[in-house]
Design an enzyme around this catalytic site. Structure first.
Site, mmCIF file in Angstrom:
data_model
loop_
_atom_site.group_PDB
_atom_site.id
_atom_site.type_symbol
_atom_site.label_atom_id
_atom_site.label_comp_id
_atom_site.label_asym_id
_atom_site.label_seq_id
_atom_site.Cartn_x
_atom_site.Cartn_y
_atom_site.Cartn_z
ATOM 1 C CE1 TYR A 155 4.341 -6.419 3.801
ATOM 2 C CE2 TYR A 155 3.950 -8.794 3.711
ATOM 3 C CZ TYR A 155 3.969 -7.548 3.099
ATOM 4 O OH TYR A 155 3.609 -7.443 1.768
ATOM 5 C CG ASP A 174 -1.960 -1.043 1.237
ATOM 6 O OD1 ASP A 174 -2.238 -1.584 0.160
ATOM 7 O OD2 ASP A 174 -2.518 -1.328 2.314
#
Length: 256
Positions: free
Chosen positions: A91, A27
């Site tokens: 992540y 994103d």
């Protein structure tokens, strides 16, 4: 990032359009410490294939104006795909505790972490709640809806969720301020749209006492994105794609 990389590859003067595929899309506002991609470059007849170091040097030369750097390259088989051959993706989400207002975030850390309001978080409660996210589950509650939602299975297997203390950039110069950095690490073969940010937001809500650790299990069982607490999703600024893991066999192809 992908258009910049594609343009850099085109600048190497291939004789056919470059085929470029990136392993993970992020994103706006999300960072990547390390991403992976595969590229098919066809050179003019009579010219040998790029050597790995030659390709790294050439791409980085054309990426100089951009905040992007190629670290290394591997020759891979024609069946390899940067996205679909990945074994897992890791992540990391960076949290900052001890700030009563966002203006107190150290200047070098702005847009690189999240400082939730309400003081320090109950980390043991967050660690307890995190274990409900490990394993194979229907993560419908923990995904945001998108145009791809009807075509994606909500079933994902999360291999790892860890919450550990960390450090900030030059943090030893402001130890007296009592700020604490923490990292939330998530590893899975793939994640749903905004799944990591939603998991982080829910865990922070647990740390703030807004949710109980067991509520995370209940949210999973509801299997409904509308059941996710409103305004609880973590912002993109603290999220980093840390690594993409592949089989060593895929990255050890020899030139015939």
């Amino acid at each position: 990032m992908q258009p910049k990389l594609l343009q850099a590859a085109q600048n190497l003067k291939p004789v056919a359009p470059v085929k470029f595929h990136i392993s993970s899309r992020t994103d706006t506002g999300v960072h990547a410490l390390c991403n992976a991609a595969h590229v098919d470059i066809q050179r003019a007849p009579g010219k040998p294939a790029f050597e790995e170091k030659q390709l790294v040097h050439g791409l980085n030369h054309h990426l100089k104006p951009e905040p992007i750097c190629i670290l290394n390259a591997h020759r891979v088989p024609s069946t390899f795909h940067a996205r679909f051959s990945a074994l897992s993706r890791t992540y990391v989400y960076r949290l900052l505790m001890g700030c009563s207002h966002h203006s107190e975030i150290p200047v070098f850390e702005r847009n690189l972490c999240w400082a939730p309001g309400g003081g320090y978080l109950n980390v043991p409660a967050m660690q307890e709640a995190a274990q409900f996210l490990v394993g194979t589950h229907d993560f419908s509650t923990f995904r945001s809806l998108s145009s791809e939602t009807p075509f994606q299975s909500p079933i994902r297997t999360v291999f790892q969720v860890d919450i550990q203390p960390s450090s900030g950039f030059l943090s030893h110069h402001y130890e007296h301020r009592g700020l604490e950095f923490w990292e939330l690490k998530f590893r899975s073969r793939s994640f749903l749209y905004r799944q990591v940010r939603r998991m982080v937001g829910a865990l922070v809500a647990v740390g703030q006492g807004k949710l109980t650790p067991h509520r995370i299990k209940e949210l999973l069982e509801l299997k409904d994105s509308r059941a996710f607490p409103p305004n609880a999703m973590a912002p993109p600024s603290g999220l980093f794609l840390k690594s993409v893991e592949y089989s060593e066999a895929d990255l050890d192809t020899k030139v015939e």
